[in-house]
Design an enzyme around this catalytic site. Sequence first.
Site, PDB file in Angstrom:
ATOM      1  N   ASP A  20     -10.958   2.576   4.039  1.00  0.00           N
ATOM      2  CA  ASP A  20     -11.258   1.145   3.930  1.00  0.00           C
ATOM      3  C   ASP A  20     -12.747   0.920   3.650  1.00  0.00           C
ATOM      4  O   ASP A  20     -13.142  -0.171   3.230  1.00  0.00           O
ATOM      5  CB  ASP A  20     -10.923   0.440   5.251  1.00  0.00           C
ATOM      6  CG  ASP A  20      -9.607  -0.321   5.203  1.00  0.00           C
ATOM      7  OD1 ASP A  20      -9.254  -0.827   4.124  1.00  0.00           O
ATOM      8  OD2 ASP A  20      -8.960  -0.414   6.257  1.00  0.00           O
ATOM      9  N   GLN A  51      -4.730  -1.563   9.712  1.00  0.00           N
ATOM     10  CA  GLN A  51      -4.621  -2.882   9.084  1.00  0.00           C
ATOM     11  C   GLN A  51      -5.202  -3.954  10.011  1.00  0.00           C
ATOM     12  O   GLN A  51      -4.905  -3.986  11.207  1.00  0.00           O
ATOM     13  CB  GLN A  51      -3.144  -3.187   8.758  1.00  0.00           C
ATOM     14  CG  GLN A  51      -2.928  -4.449   7.948  1.00  0.00           C
ATOM     15  CD  GLN A  51      -3.502  -4.387   6.533  1.00  0.00           C
ATOM     16  OE1 GLN A  51      -3.618  -3.337   5.939  1.00  0.00           O
ATOM     17  NE2 GLN A  51      -3.870  -5.548   6.011  1.00  0.00           N
ATOM     18  N   LYS A  67       0.843  -1.202   0.000  1.00  0.00           N
ATOM     19  CA  LYS A  67       0.000   0.000   0.000  1.00  0.00           C
ATOM     20  C   LYS A  67       0.876   1.248   0.000  1.00  0.00           C
ATOM     21  O   LYS A  67       0.631   2.201  -0.726  1.00  0.00           O
ATOM     22  CB  LYS A  67      -0.934  -0.022   1.225  1.00  0.00           C
ATOM     23  CG  LYS A  67      -2.029  -1.089   1.117  1.00  0.00           C
ATOM     24  CD  LYS A  67      -2.800  -1.310   2.416  1.00  0.00           C
ATOM     25  CE  LYS A  67      -3.804  -2.455   2.234  1.00  0.00           C
ATOM     26  NZ  LYS A  67      -4.594  -2.763   3.434  1.00  0.00           N
TER      27      LYS A  67
HETATM   28  N1  GUN Z   1      -6.801  -7.017   6.154  1.00  0.00           N
HETATM   29  C1  GUN Z   1      -7.072  -7.744   5.052  1.00  0.00           C
HETATM   30  N2  GUN Z   1      -7.619  -6.968   4.089  1.00  0.00           N
HETATM   31  C2  GUN Z   1      -7.681  -5.716   4.599  1.00  0.00           C
HETATM   32  C3  GUN Z   1      -8.145  -4.468   4.074  1.00  0.00           C
HETATM   33  O1  GUN Z   1      -8.625  -4.342   2.948  1.00  0.00           O
HETATM   34  N3  GUN Z   1      -8.025  -3.410   4.921  1.00  0.00           N
HETATM   35  C4  GUN Z   1      -7.519  -3.523   6.178  1.00  0.00           C
HETATM   36  N4  GUN Z   1      -7.465  -2.426   6.926  1.00  0.00           N
HETATM   37  N5  GUN Z   1      -7.088  -4.660   6.679  1.00  0.00           N
HETATM   38  C5  GUN Z   1      -7.176  -5.749   5.887  1.00  0.00           C
END
Ligand code: GUN
Length: 279
Positions: A120, A97, A53
């Site tokens: 998100d 996350q 990311k």
């Molecule tokens: N863990 C797995 N996929 C995601 C996501 O799209 N966003 C976040 N914040 N955590 C994750």
Amino acid sequence: MPQAQVLDGKAIAAEIIERIGQQISSKPDQTPPGLAVVLVGDNPASQVYVRNKQRACTRAGLHSELIRLAADSTQAELLATIDQLNARDDIHGILVQLPLPDQMDEHQVTERIAAHKDVDGFHPHNIGRLLLRRPALRPCTPKGVMTLLQRTGIALPGRDAVIVGQSNIVGRPMMLELLLAGCTPTLCHSKTQQLAEKVRAADIVVAAVGIPRFIPGDWVKAGAVVIDVGINRLPDGSLCGDVDYATACQSAAWITPVPGGVGPMTVASLLQNTVQAAQ
Ligand code: GUN
């Protein structure tokens, strides 16, 4: 022997990120969109996702910050971190996350993020907006899947779509996205009966169960679109999806590879959401 066309998420995501980069560099006097990523603990998969990311942000010219908290941090510490980020004018998007360590309450954390910075799309406000057909910030993985489906050129209204996996971050919002696009979604889960028959009837299959090769190729209807959200690490270290790719290719019209399918699209959607949040 029919062979599916591959939906190259890696290439499509790279195009989207490139376009965002051009947009940002064309306005050098504006504050760039800013994303804060909060990583609690040292889950190896989470570290990889967070790195991807951040790399994408750098490539596109977004400002990104990583805030790391120790695995034994308290809920109060995490909430205080979110409060500080909510208050900052240079941070437009906040992402915590997941998964979080056991001592933390994921729901309280999600709800603490200001809805307009929730890139998100997990906040009840944003899920509710999607449910009510007025989407604001949309969950990244389902949004990326919709971008892939649009790339097939197949008309979505009226299609029967089966989603396997009912998670809050993929399965449930995926159902809402497909419904909004005019599909008839069926959300299947561990208690679903006659799963094979349901998948066999689907024009679109979205697999998000997290079990390696859970869906065999002979469950895939001829001409179906197969979207594999699973990223599973096998004992030999290699990655595979939730669908048995080699056999599913024999009947699907379109299929996403793992890796290089949905994963990069999640990152591209996150950047789109951060730009949207900054506007
Ligand atoms: N863990 C797995 N996929 C995601 C996501 O799209 N966003 C976040 N914040 N955590 C994750």
